[in-house]
Enzyme design. Structure first.
Site, PDB file in Angstrom:
ATOM      1  CE1 TYR A 245      -3.098   3.038   0.927  1.00  0.00           C
ATOM      2  CE2 TYR A 245      -2.600   2.652   3.252  1.00  0.00           C
ATOM      3  CZ  TYR A 245      -3.221   3.400   2.259  1.00  0.00           C
ATOM      4  OH  TYR A 245      -3.957   4.501   2.602  1.00  0.00           O
ATOM      5  CB  ILE A 246       2.966   2.848   2.573  1.00  0.00           C
ATOM      6  CG1 ILE A 246       1.775   3.048   3.513  1.00  0.00           C
ATOM      7  CG2 ILE A 246       3.911   4.041   2.665  1.00  0.00           C
ATOM      8  CD1 ILE A 246       2.133   3.094   4.982  1.00  0.00           C
TER       9      ILE A 246
ATOM     10  CG  ASP B 240       6.497  -6.765  -2.078  1.00  0.00           C
ATOM     11  OD1 ASP B 240       5.930  -7.818  -1.717  1.00  0.00           O
ATOM     12  OD2 ASP B 240       6.186  -5.637  -1.649  1.00  0.00           O
TER      13      ASP B 240
ATOM     14  CB  ALA C  78       9.800  -5.267   3.224  1.00  0.00           C
TER      15      ALA C  78
ATOM     16  CB  THR D  18       4.927   1.641  13.663  1.00  0.00           C
ATOM     17  OG1 THR D  18       3.617   1.752  14.206  1.00  0.00           O
ATOM     18  CG2 THR D  18       5.746   0.750  14.580  1.00  0.00           C
TER      19      THR D  18
ATOM     20  CE1 TYR E 122       4.230  -3.213  12.605  1.00  0.00           C
ATOM     21  CE2 TYR E 122       2.843  -1.864  14.031  1.00  0.00           C
ATOM     22  CZ  TYR E 122       3.587  -2.019  12.865  1.00  0.00           C
ATOM     23  OH  TYR E 122       3.694  -0.971  11.987  1.00  0.00           O
TER      24      TYR E 122
ATOM     25  CG  PHE F 104     -12.532  -4.368  17.896  1.00  0.00           C
ATOM     26  CD1 PHE F 104     -12.942  -5.629  18.303  1.00  0.00           C
ATOM     27  CD2 PHE F 104     -12.298  -4.135  16.553  1.00  0.00           C
ATOM     28  CE1 PHE F 104     -13.121  -6.646  17.382  1.00  0.00           C
ATOM     29  CE2 PHE F 104     -12.471  -5.149  15.629  1.00  0.00           C
ATOM     30  CZ  PHE F 104     -12.885  -6.410  16.038  1.00  0.00           C
TER      31      PHE F 104
ATOM     32  CG  ASP G 285      -6.192  -1.480  19.410  1.00  0.00           C
ATOM     33  OD1 ASP G 285      -5.170  -1.440  18.694  1.00  0.00           O
ATOM     34  OD2 ASP G 285      -7.304  -1.824  18.984  1.00  0.00           O
TER      35      ASP G 285
END
Length: 320
Positions: free
Chosen positions: A11-12, A31, A72, A115, A139, A204, A281
């Site tokens: 996507y990015i 990729d 990636a 991130t 992650y 959620f 989250d």
């Protein structure tokens, strides 16, 4: 410049490749196509199928490359709880091989797709780059581990680490957009629900310490993320030593506000029900993007949330 883009079919990555090519750079995409799409790779780019952990492949691709853009990696928080070893292997061990081959090839410039998950539950909002890094999911931990690897390779490789907040939207001409399977991101899932003619959506968690009880996130247009990568790689090419930069708009929107934005853009109604919150989250993630503005002259073009949603909506309608 000749730029090697890992994850350039995603996507990015695909949109960043397009932006770099349009700016006059030459691009080679590598990729695995595990989550990316061959059709998303611009025809002007060279393409190689493979993994950054393949030393022989990386050695062959790094010939005559000026810099690497590393996008990636696995990105799903929920899956990272189920299989943290998979995330460590793919997000840390494999790209470590890439760094070793970069040193061997004397390629000394890298932009890394990190991130906001490295911050965990922030103690202050907005989040600056000096905030404590304390990931609360595997992650985020894997991304932080790779940032720490970049510190170890710092004498040989100058790097920029972009800590994304919530990437959203699509190319304004609707030529490229978000296409994950399964899709776990909020905006595309709401829009897919609306386009499918369904009238109910599940969120959620509704007991977070926020204004309406739902999570608050900072949404940044994918085109603006791609432009930040272009500015970053060009700065490194001109002798910039690198650094850590948040990529966000500096504004937070709750999950319920995002639902309302999708209703407004689509003109459709949508009822909401709530499920238990997901593990990992945080309640609120909102960036301070000031450093990127000051040092890289990065200023998001598409900061209005309804514009971001409208580009995503047009993409999903055209590619349903």
């Amino acid at each position: 410049m000749n730029i090697l883009i890992t994850g350039g079919a995603g996507y990015i990555g695909s949109i960043t490749t397009r932006v770099l090519l349009d700016a006059g750079h030459s691009c080679t995409v590598v990729d695995t196509l595990e989550n990316g799409h061959r059709w998303a790779v611009d025809r002007r780019a060279n393409f190689a199928l493979g993994n950054v952990g393949d030393a022989a492949l990386m050695r062959s691709l790094l010939v005559d490359i000026d810099c690497v853009m590393h996008l990636a990696g696995y990105i799903e928080v929920g899956e990272s709880y189920q299989n943290p070893e998979k995330y460590y292997r793919n997000n840390v061990e494999a790209p470590k091989v890439m760094l070793e081959e970069m040193v061997r090839a004397q390629v000394d410039k890298l932009v890394f797709s990190s991130t906001a998950a490295v911050y965990g539950e922030p103690s202050q909002i907005p989040i600056t780059e000096e905030a404590l890094t304390a990931p609360i999911n595997p992650y985020g931990e894997s991304k932080l581990r790779f940032e720490q690897l970049l510190d170890r390779f710092g004498d040989s490789i100058s790097s920029i680490r972009f800590r994304y907040f919530n990437a959203a939207g699509a190319m304004p001409d609707v030529s490229l957009g978000e296409d994950h399977d399964p899709e776990t991101h909020l905006i595309p899932n709401i829009l897919r629900t609306i386009i499918a003619g369904e009238d109910r959506f599940v969120l959620f968690g509704n007991q977070y310490p926020t204004v309406d009880g739902t999570c608050v996130r900072d949404y940044i247009h994918v085109f603006d993320i791609a432009q930040a990568h272009r500015l970053g790689i060009e700065a490194l090419a001109h002798g910039f030593k690198g650094g850590i930069y948040n990529l966000g708009n500096g504004n937070g929107f709750s999950n319920l506000e995002i639902v309302d934005g999708c209703r407004q853009v689509s003109g459709e109604s949508l009822a909401i029900t709530f499920a238990d919150p997901r593990d990992g989250d945080p309640a609120v993630l909102v960036a301070s993007p000031q450093r990127a503005a000051d040092e890289l002259d990065w200023h998001p073009r598409y900061s209005d949330i309804n514009t971001i949603i409208s580009h995503a909506y047009a993409w999903h309608r055209a590619h349903q």
